[in-house]
Design a protein around this motif. Structure first.
Motif, PDB file in Angstrom:
ATOM      1  N   CYS A   7       0.751  -1.219   0.036  1.00  8.09           N
ATOM      2  CA  CYS A   7      -0.025   0.252   0.064  1.00  8.09           C
ATOM      3  C   CYS A   7       0.764   1.203  -0.003  1.00  8.09           C
ATOM      4  CB  CYS A   7      -0.801  -0.093   1.285  1.00  8.09           C
ATOM      5  SG  CYS A   7      -2.018   1.491   1.397  1.00  8.09           S
ATOM      6  N   THR A   8       0.675   2.085  -1.146  1.00 12.88           N
ATOM      7  CA  THR A   8       1.417   3.313  -1.094  1.00 12.88           C
ATOM      8  C   THR A   8       0.515   4.381  -0.298  1.00 12.88           C
ATOM      9  OG1 THR A   8       2.220   2.781  -3.355  1.00 12.88           O
ATOM     10  CG2 THR A   8       2.409   4.960  -2.562  1.00 12.88           C
ATOM     11  N   VAL A   9       1.246   5.240   0.650  1.00 11.88           N
ATOM     12  CA  VAL A   9       0.702   6.220   1.369  1.00 11.88           C
ATOM     13  C   VAL A   9       1.480   7.433   1.266  1.00 11.88           C
ATOM     14  CG1 VAL A   9      -0.197   6.896   3.530  1.00 11.88           C
ATOM     15  CG2 VAL A   9      -0.089   4.438   3.193  1.00 11.88           C
ATOM     16  N   VAL A  10       0.754   8.377   0.712  1.00 11.54           N
ATOM     17  CA  VAL A  10       1.387   9.577   0.173  1.00 11.54           C
ATOM     18  C   VAL A  10       0.637  10.747   0.421  1.00 11.54           C
ATOM     19  CG1 VAL A  10       2.646   8.566  -1.772  1.00 11.54           C
ATOM     20  CG2 VAL A  10       0.554   9.627  -2.201  1.00 11.54           C
ATOM     21  N   PHE A  11       1.488  12.046   0.670  1.00  6.55           N
ATOM     22  CA  PHE A  11       1.177  13.303   0.613  1.00  6.55           C
ATOM     23  C   PHE A  11       2.027  13.931  -0.449  1.00  6.55           C
ATOM     24  CE2 PHE A  11       1.482  17.925   1.794  1.00  6.55           C
ATOM     25  CZ  PHE A  11       0.027  18.165   1.767  1.00  6.55           C
ATOM     26  N   SER A  12       1.476  14.119  -1.522  1.00  6.79           N
ATOM     27  CA  SER A  12       2.309  14.649  -2.755  1.00  6.79           C
ATOM     28  C   SER A  12       1.502  15.820  -3.504  1.00  6.79           C
ATOM     29  CB  SER A  12       2.521  13.370  -3.516  1.00  6.79           C
ATOM     30  OG  SER A  12       3.432  13.866  -4.652  1.00  6.79           O
ATOM     31  N   GLY A  69      13.668  20.917   6.126  1.00  2.00           N
ATOM     32  CA  GLY A  69      14.301  19.884   7.022  1.00  2.00           C
ATOM     33  C   GLY A  69      13.415  19.054   7.679  1.00  2.00           C
ATOM     34  N   HIS A  70      12.122  19.337   7.814  1.00  2.00           N
ATOM     35  CA  HIS A  70      11.467  18.650   8.331  1.00  2.00           C
ATOM     36  C   HIS A  70      10.239  17.985   7.610  1.00  2.00           C
ATOM     37  CE1 HIS A  70      12.736  20.318  12.371  1.00  2.00           C
ATOM     38  NE2 HIS A  70      12.964  21.264  11.864  1.00  2.00           N
ATOM     39  N   VAL A  71       9.361  16.982   8.052  1.00  2.89           N
ATOM     40  CA  VAL A  71       8.483  16.389   7.539  1.00  2.89           C
ATOM     41  C   VAL A  71       7.289  17.526   7.325  1.00  2.89           C
ATOM     42  CG1 VAL A  71       6.378  14.699   7.410  1.00  2.89           C
ATOM     43  CG2 VAL A  71       8.738  13.954   8.414  1.00  2.89           C
ATOM     44  N   ALA A  72       6.704  17.821   6.104  1.00  5.10           N
ATOM     45  CA  ALA A  72       5.796  18.843   5.795  1.00  5.10           C
ATOM     46  C   ALA A  72       4.594  18.685   6.941  1.00  5.10           C
ATOM     47  CB  ALA A  72       5.150  18.730   4.489  1.00  5.10           C
ATOM     48  N   ALA A  93      11.514  10.069   2.840  1.00  2.00           N
ATOM     49  CA  ALA A  93      11.327  11.642   2.747  1.00  2.00           C
ATOM     50  C   ALA A  93      11.928  12.241   1.180  1.00  2.00           C
ATOM     51  CB  ALA A  93      12.451  12.103   3.453  1.00  2.00           C
ATOM     52  N   VAL A  94      11.142  13.111   0.753  1.00  2.00           N
ATOM     53  CA  VAL A  94      11.310  13.570  -0.597  1.00  2.00           C
ATOM     54  C   VAL A  94      11.756  15.102  -0.497  1.00  2.00           C
ATOM     55  CG1 VAL A  94      10.636  14.012  -2.902  1.00  2.00           C
ATOM     56  CG2 VAL A  94       9.971  11.992  -1.549  1.00  2.00           C
ATOM     57  N   THR A 237      -5.645  33.886  -3.205  1.00  2.00           N
ATOM     58  CA  THR A 237      -5.046  32.628  -2.223  1.00  2.00           C
ATOM     59  C   THR A 237      -5.014  33.006  -0.893  1.00  2.00           C
ATOM     60  OG1 THR A 237      -3.458  32.107  -4.055  1.00  2.00           O
ATOM     61  CG2 THR A 237      -2.821  31.079  -1.833  1.00  2.00           C
ATOM     62  N   ASP A 238      -5.534  32.007  -0.065  1.00  3.07           N
ATOM     63  CA  ASP A 238      -5.955  32.278   1.489  1.00  3.07           C
ATOM     64  C   ASP A 238      -4.581  32.250   2.323  1.00  3.07           C
ATOM     65  OD1 ASP A 238      -6.630  32.423   4.208  1.00  3.07           O
ATOM     66  OD2 ASP A 238      -8.213  31.051   3.899  1.00  3.07           O
ATOM     67  N   PRO A 239      -3.993  33.194   2.638  1.00  2.00           N
ATOM     68  CA  PRO A 239      -2.638  33.217   3.408  1.00  2.00           C
ATOM     69  C   PRO A 239      -2.426  32.215   4.626  1.00  2.00           C
ATOM     70  CG  PRO A 239      -3.396  35.167   3.699  1.00  2.00           C
ATOM     71  CD  PRO A 239      -4.367  34.649   2.663  1.00  2.00           C
ATOM     72  N   ALA A 240      -3.708  32.051   5.175  1.00  2.00           N
ATOM     73  CA  ALA A 240      -3.420  31.371   6.476  1.00  2.00           C
ATOM     74  C   ALA A 240      -3.606  29.849   6.257  1.00  2.00           C
ATOM     75  CB  ALA A 240      -4.887  31.639   7.160  1.00  2.00           C
ATOM     76  N   ARG A 241      -4.161  29.278   4.782  1.00  4.59           N
ATOM     77  CA  ARG A 241      -4.186  28.085   4.353  1.00  4.59           C
ATOM     78  C   ARG A 241      -3.045  27.630   3.432  1.00  4.59           C
ATOM     79  NH1 ARG A 241      -9.345  24.996   4.574  1.00  4.59           N
ATOM     80  NH2 ARG A 241     -10.937  26.273   5.658  1.00  4.59           N
ATOM     81  N   CYS A 242      -2.564  28.554   2.779  1.00  5.47           N
ATOM     82  CA  CYS A 242      -1.433  28.201   1.684  1.00  5.47           C
ATOM     83  C   CYS A 242      -0.266  27.706   2.338  1.00  5.47           C
ATOM     84  CB  CYS A 242      -1.028  29.541   0.989  1.00  5.47           C
ATOM     85  SG  CYS A 242       0.185  29.103  -0.571  1.00  5.47           S
ATOM     86  N   ILE A 243       0.184  26.670   1.777  1.00  5.31           N
ATOM     87  CA  ILE A 243       1.566  25.821   2.396  1.00  5.31           C
ATOM     88  C   ILE A 243       2.680  26.222   1.357  1.00  5.31           C
ATOM     89  CG2 ILE A 243       0.306  24.433   3.819  1.00  5.31           C
ATOM     90  CD1 ILE A 243       0.802  22.059   1.798  1.00  5.31           C
TER      91      ILE A 243
END
Length: 281
Positions: A7-12, A69-72, A93-94, A237-243
């Protein structure tokens, strides 16, 4: 161990982590006596809440991007909805060719807290979110060479699983790729100056939209992982939500979106040397 499911689990947001993880997963499954149907994907990119549990008979390939340098943070939060039952996990980690620092170790620790047994870990390079034709940072990666390495890594994981009960890995032994001293000092100097300027005159950098080019197709709103763009109001673009993942920039079919930050040029100047993937089993 002969896995029942891989199972591939991703945030991408821009697809780089997913591409690497799927290559690793296919390689693990290829000679494991499983059919293609045993390959599954849990994509957390657009799921604010996604509860899922994997059995001990499965293998999870968990991949997420590195931010500073950290997980998103968004990835870490969504991965906390996942549960394992002593399930073997491969964590990846990518990062954008600068450094993965603590991200791989954080991802291993997160997987362990969620009930997985991290049996392998890796750090691969993907095109940096800030990369543009003018300021390229790991442009086009993962490329064919990276994906070949990902397939080799998956095959090595498959052999480790087949050998018996796999032991967990020590993520502290996965070392960051060395950056030459001069480029590193140049980048550090930039960061110090940037922070000083931000302290005096704070600037919030957000993706911009060219209203003359925008066709209001809604694609940017659809691919934004945090709902920072609303359909019908694509210029905002909502600045509070944008990553700052730049999925909207890279995914706009007419090139109406752009993201300008001084970090882009600094990264492009300082991290031109190609960094190779690192793995640990």
């Amino acid at each position: 161990m002969k896995p029942e499911t891989v199972c591939t689990v991703v945030f991408s947001p821009t697809g780089t982590s997913k591409k690497i993880a799927e290559t690793v997963a296919r390689s693990i499954a290829s000679d494991a006596g499983t059919e293609a149907a045993a390959l599954k994907t849990i994509d957390l990119t657009h799921a604010a809440a996604h509860s899922a549990a994997l059995s001990a008979g499965a293998v999870a390939v968990i991949a997420a991007p590195v931010y500073g340098g950290h997980v998103a943070p968004t990835a870490a939060k969504r991965l906390e909805t996942l549960r394992g039952s002593g399930t073997p996990a491969v964590v990846i980690a990518v990062y954008g060719n600068r450094a993965f620092e603590k991200a791989a170790a954080e991802l291993v620790a997160l997987a362990a807290r969620q009930g997985f047994v991290p049996v392998a870990a890796a750090a691969f390079v993907g095109e940096h979110s800030y990369s543009t034709p003018e300021t390229p940072v790991a442009a086009g990666r993962p490329d064919a060479q990276d994906l070949a390495r990902a397939a080799e890594f998956g095959a090595a994981v498959r052999k480790k699983l087949a050998a018996g009960t796999p032991a967990p890995v020590d993520a502290a032994k996965l070392k960051d790729v060395h950056t030459p001293l001069v480029p590193m000092l140049r980048f550090i100097r930039f960061v110090v100056g940037y922070r000083r300027r931000q302290k005096k005159n704070p600037v919030v950098y957000l993706p911009a939209c060219d209203a003359d080019r925008c066709t209001h197709c809604g694609r940017c709103a659809a691919i934004c992982p945090t709902q920072a763009i609303a359909r019908g109001d694509e210029a905002h673009t909502d600045p509070a939500r944008c990553i700052r993942c730049c999925a909207c920039v890279k995914g706009c079919p007419v090139g109406a979106r752009s993201f300008h930050t001084p970090f882009a040029a600094a990264l492009a100047r300082s991290f031109t040397r190609r960094k190779q993937p690192v793995t640990i089993l």
